[in-house]
Design a protein around this motif. Structure first.
Motif, PDB file in Angstrom:
ATOM      1  N   ALA A   1     104.359  98.234   8.222  1.00  0.00           N
ATOM      2  CA  ALA A   1     105.221  97.703   7.170  1.00  0.00           C
ATOM      3  C   ALA A   1     106.082  98.803   6.562  1.00  0.00           C
ATOM      4  O   ALA A   1     107.267  98.603   6.292  1.00  0.00           O
ATOM      5  CB  ALA A   1     104.367  97.036   6.090  1.00  0.00           C
ATOM      6  N   ALA A   2     105.491  99.985   6.354  1.00  0.00           N
ATOM      7  CA  ALA A   2     106.265 101.109   5.823  1.00  0.00           C
ATOM      8  C   ALA A   2     107.325 101.557   6.820  1.00  0.00           C
ATOM      9  O   ALA A   2     108.411 102.003   6.435  1.00  0.00           O
ATOM     10  CB  ALA A   2     105.336 102.269   5.482  1.00  0.00           C
ATOM     11  N   GLY A   3     107.024 101.424   8.107  1.00  0.00           N
ATOM     12  CA  GLY A   3     107.993 101.781   9.133  1.00  0.00           C
ATOM     13  C   GLY A   3     109.236 100.914   9.097  1.00  0.00           C
ATOM     14  O   GLY A   3     110.302 101.332   9.569  1.00  0.00           O
ATOM     15  N   GLU A   4     109.119  99.713   8.533  1.00  0.00           N
ATOM     16  CA  GLU A   4     110.294  98.841   8.411  1.00  0.00           C
ATOM     17  C   GLU A   4     111.285  99.383   7.372  1.00  0.00           C
ATOM     18  O   GLU A   4     112.470  99.036   7.399  1.00  0.00           O
ATOM     19  CB  GLU A   4     109.875  97.416   8.077  1.00  0.00           C
ATOM     20  N   LEU A   5     110.815 100.237   6.472  1.00  0.00           N
ATOM     21  CA  LEU A   5     111.720 100.860   5.507  1.00  0.00           C
ATOM     22  C   LEU A   5     112.632 101.878   6.185  1.00  0.00           C
ATOM     23  O   LEU A   5     113.731 102.166   5.689  1.00  0.00           O
ATOM     24  CB  LEU A   5     110.920 101.575   4.410  1.00  0.00           C
ATOM     25  N   THR A   6     112.155 102.450   7.300  1.00  0.00           N
ATOM     26  CA  THR A   6     112.870 103.563   7.924  1.00  0.00           C
ATOM     27  C   THR A   6     113.276 103.278   9.366  1.00  0.00           C
ATOM     28  O   THR A   6     113.600 104.200  10.109  1.00  0.00           O
ATOM     29  CB  THR A   6     111.992 104.833   7.886  1.00  0.00           C
TER      30      THR A   6
ATOM     31  N   LEU B   1     104.765 103.778  15.525  1.00  0.00           N
ATOM     32  CA  LEU B   1     103.920 103.217  14.476  1.00  0.00           C
ATOM     33  C   LEU B   1     102.534 102.869  14.985  1.00  0.00           C
ATOM     34  O   LEU B   1     101.541 103.021  14.266  1.00  0.00           O
ATOM     35  CB  LEU B   1     104.594 101.980  13.867  1.00  0.00           C
ATOM     36  N   ALA B   2     102.452 102.421  16.237  1.00  0.00           N
ATOM     37  CA  ALA B   2     101.146 102.080  16.813  1.00  0.00           C
ATOM     38  C   ALA B   2     100.257 103.316  16.902  1.00  0.00           C
ATOM     39  O   ALA B   2      99.057 103.256  16.592  1.00  0.00           O
ATOM     40  CB  ALA B   2     101.328 101.446  18.184  1.00  0.00           C
ATOM     41  N   TYR B   3     100.826 104.441  17.306  1.00  0.00           N
ATOM     42  CA  TYR B   3     100.030 105.668  17.396  1.00  0.00           C
ATOM     43  C   TYR B   3      99.670 106.207  16.009  1.00  0.00           C
ATOM     44  O   TYR B   3      98.539 106.666  15.785  1.00  0.00           O
ATOM     45  CB  TYR B   3     100.764 106.728  18.212  1.00  0.00           C
ATOM     46  N   ALA B   4     100.618 106.142  15.079  1.00  0.00           N
ATOM     47  CA  ALA B   4     100.320 106.574  13.717  1.00  0.00           C
ATOM     48  C   ALA B   4      99.229 105.695  13.107  1.00  0.00           C
ATOM     49  O   ALA B   4      98.285 106.191  12.477  1.00  0.00           O
ATOM     50  CB  ALA B   4     101.587 106.528  12.860  1.00  0.00           C
ATOM     51  N   GLY B   5      99.348 104.386  13.317  1.00  0.00           N
ATOM     52  CA  GLY B   5      98.327 103.472  12.816  1.00  0.00           C
ATOM     53  C   GLY B   5      96.978 103.701  13.461  1.00  0.00           C
ATOM     54  O   GLY B   5      95.939 103.609  12.798  1.00  0.00           O
TER      55      GLY B   5
ATOM     56  N   LEU C   1      93.426 107.417   2.036  1.00  0.00           N
ATOM     57  CA  LEU C   1      93.727 107.019   3.413  1.00  0.00           C
ATOM     58  C   LEU C   1      94.770 105.900   3.450  1.00  0.00           C
ATOM     59  O   LEU C   1      95.585 105.835   4.377  1.00  0.00           O
ATOM     60  CB  LEU C   1      92.447 106.588   4.131  1.00  0.00           C
ATOM     61  N   ILE C   2      94.759 105.027   2.464  1.00  0.00           N
ATOM     62  CA  ILE C   2      95.780 103.984   2.384  1.00  0.00           C
ATOM     63  C   ILE C   2      97.151 104.609   2.116  1.00  0.00           C
ATOM     64  O   ILE C   2      98.160 104.241   2.725  1.00  0.00           O
ATOM     65  CB  ILE C   2      95.403 102.951   1.312  1.00  0.00           C
ATOM     66  N   ARG C   3      97.191 105.602   1.228  1.00  0.00           N
ATOM     67  CA  ARG C   3      98.449 106.307   0.981  1.00  0.00           C
ATOM     68  C   ARG C   3      98.915 107.027   2.243  1.00  0.00           C
ATOM     69  O   ARG C   3     100.113 107.034   2.553  1.00  0.00           O
ATOM     70  CB  ARG C   3      98.266 107.293  -0.167  1.00  0.00           C
ATOM     71  N   ALA C   4      97.991 107.625   2.964  1.00  0.00           N
ATOM     72  CA  ALA C   4      98.356 108.321   4.203  1.00  0.00           C
ATOM     73  C   ALA C   4      98.942 107.350   5.218  1.00  0.00           C
ATOM     74  O   ALA C   4      99.924 107.671   5.901  1.00  0.00           O
ATOM     75  CB  ALA C   4      97.135 109.025   4.791  1.00  0.00           C
ATOM     76  N   ALA C   5      98.354 106.165   5.333  1.00  0.00           N
ATOM     77  CA  ALA C   5      98.852 105.172   6.288  1.00  0.00           C
ATOM     78  C   ALA C   5     100.298 104.811   5.991  1.00  0.00           C
ATOM     79  O   ALA C   5     101.146 104.741   6.892  1.00  0.00           O
ATOM     80  CB  ALA C   5      97.972 103.917   6.248  1.00  0.00           C
ATOM     81  N   VAL C   6     100.599 104.580   4.712  1.00  0.00           N
ATOM     82  CA  VAL C   6     101.951 104.206   4.314  1.00  0.00           C
ATOM     83  C   VAL C   6     102.924 105.360   4.572  1.00  0.00           C
ATOM     84  O   VAL C   6     104.012 105.164   5.132  1.00  0.00           O
ATOM     85  CB  VAL C   6     101.982 103.784   2.830  1.00  0.00           C
ATOM     86  N   LEU C   7     102.544 106.574   4.194  1.00  0.00           N
ATOM     87  CA  LEU C   7     103.437 107.722   4.376  1.00  0.00           C
ATOM     88  C   LEU C   7     103.653 108.052   5.850  1.00  0.00           C
ATOM     89  O   LEU C   7     104.774 108.387   6.260  1.00  0.00           O
ATOM     90  CB  LEU C   7     102.880 108.935   3.630  1.00  0.00           C
ATOM     91  N   LEU C   8     102.610 107.940   6.672  1.00  0.00           N
ATOM     92  CA  LEU C   8     102.779 108.195   8.099  1.00  0.00           C
ATOM     93  C   LEU C   8     103.740 107.190   8.710  1.00  0.00           C
ATOM     94  O   LEU C   8     104.599 107.555   9.523  1.00  0.00           O
ATOM     95  CB  LEU C   8     101.423 108.141   8.815  1.00  0.00           C
ATOM     96  N   GLY C   9     103.593 105.935   8.339  1.00  0.00           N
ATOM     97  CA  GLY C   9     104.499 104.918   8.854  1.00  0.00           C
ATOM     98  C   GLY C   9     105.937 105.198   8.458  1.00  0.00           C
ATOM     99  O   GLY C   9     106.862 105.100   9.283  1.00  0.00           O
ATOM    100  N   ALA C  10     106.144 105.578   7.206  1.00  0.00           N
ATOM    101  CA  ALA C  10     107.493 105.876   6.737  1.00  0.00           C
ATOM    102  C   ALA C  10     108.087 107.077   7.454  1.00  0.00           C
ATOM    103  O   ALA C  10     109.280 107.088   7.797  1.00  0.00           O
ATOM    104  CB  ALA C  10     107.475 106.121   5.226  1.00  0.00           C
TER     105      ALA C  10
END
Length: 296
Positions: free
Chosen positions: A55-60, A67-71, A185-194
């Motif tokens: 979802a964060a990847g949709e911002l960028t 995103l699959a590997y980051a997730g 870890l939730i913050r990390a997930a969002v930032l990695l996606g972005a």
């Protein structure tokens, strides 16, 4: 909402395939260890952290492959933490995601090794694949996950949790514990996606991080509510465990109504942080609603 459900199921299916691919085969030596790793990760879980990364990847405008590997990297860290948390030296639980915990299905030594190996596998995934346009950005991503996973993040929060059993924490103390234990870890997930896509400004990144911080806390508040209200079959893990172990929770501190109000307040704060992004933030906003309204 049906569109969101379809999107979520699509991401979850993609993550199952990606996680299966990045994990060693079950028949690869040492087979028992690899079988335990796959048992811990596959065929279960909501994949909330990979969903947040997507979802964060949709911002960028990030690519789904990145995103699959980051997730996957974040989910491997999450899975390792569950394996270790469930062991007799920690929470001593026998059920996770509707099936016996890893130390029950295998043995304690194998569970310990499986958790260790899943942790290192996360960084193997994060460093092995090209996830950003600039090497410096990918190195930053490795640092984000490392910091979120260690004593200044998830492990530190778990330590505070263990040392707080039987104590009454203030609301700020409880929030600090969960900013580390669950929120990091939730913050990390969002930032990695972005970071997988086009660069955001410092102000935009701060807004994204504030959203993630709010949702990390909201996720834990809802967990505490469900631990009080839901049954074991619905949760897929032992219900009422925190109260039985005399752990500090939002429900114990605020009561059920107060905890629900806290979750709603955090949800509103999270949504407000993303307002300037407009339609690009739609999936993150959908996930904010899902996290607060979930039943397990």
């Amino acid at each position: 909402m049906s569109d969101f459900k379809s999107w979520m199921q699509g991401v979850q299916a993609r993550m199952e395939d990606t996680l299966s691919a990045v994990l060693p085969r079950a028949d690869h030596l040492p087979a028992r260890l690899h079988e335990a790793m796959r048992y811990a990760v596959l065929d279960g879980g909501k994949r909330v952290r990979p969903l947040l990364a997507f979802a964060a990847g949709e911002l960028t405008a990030a690519s789904p492959e990145r995103l699959a590997y980051a997730g996957a990297a974040v989910e491997l860290i999450h899975a390792y933490s569950l394996v270790h948390d469930d062991m007799p030296a920690m929470d001593n639980d026998v059920l996770r995601r509707g099936k016996p915990t890893v130390h029950v299905a295998f043995d304690e030594a194998t569970a310990l090794l499986a958790g260790d190996a899943l942790q290192t596998a996360a960084f193997d995934v994060l460093s092995h694949h090209a996830l950003a346009d600039q090497p410096a950005t990918q190195l930053k991503m490795v640092g984000i996950l490392a910091r979120a996973s260690g004593s200044l993040g998830m492990c530190g929060g778990q330590g505070v949790d263990l040392y707080s059993v039987g104590q009454t924490l203030t609301l700020p103390e409880l929030e600090l514990m969960h900013i580390l234990k669950t929120g990091a870890l939730i913050r990390a997930a969002v930032l990695l996606g972005a970071h997988c896509g086009e660069p955001l400004s410092d102000e935009e990144l701060a807004r994204v991080d504030h959203f993630a911080k709010c949702m990390g806390l909201a996720f834990q508040v809802v967990d505490d509510i469900l631990d009080e209200e839901a049954d074991t079959a619905t949760l897929g893990k032992t219900a009422g465990k925190d109260a039985a172990n005399n752990k500090p929770t939002y429900v114990a501190l605020l009561g059920l109504k107060g905890a629900r109000d806290k979750a709603a307040e955090l949800q509103l704060d999270a949504r407000a942080a993303l307002a300037p992004f407009g339609a690009r933030a739609e999936r993150l906003l959908d996930l904010a609603d899902y996290i607060v309204a979930r039943s397990h």
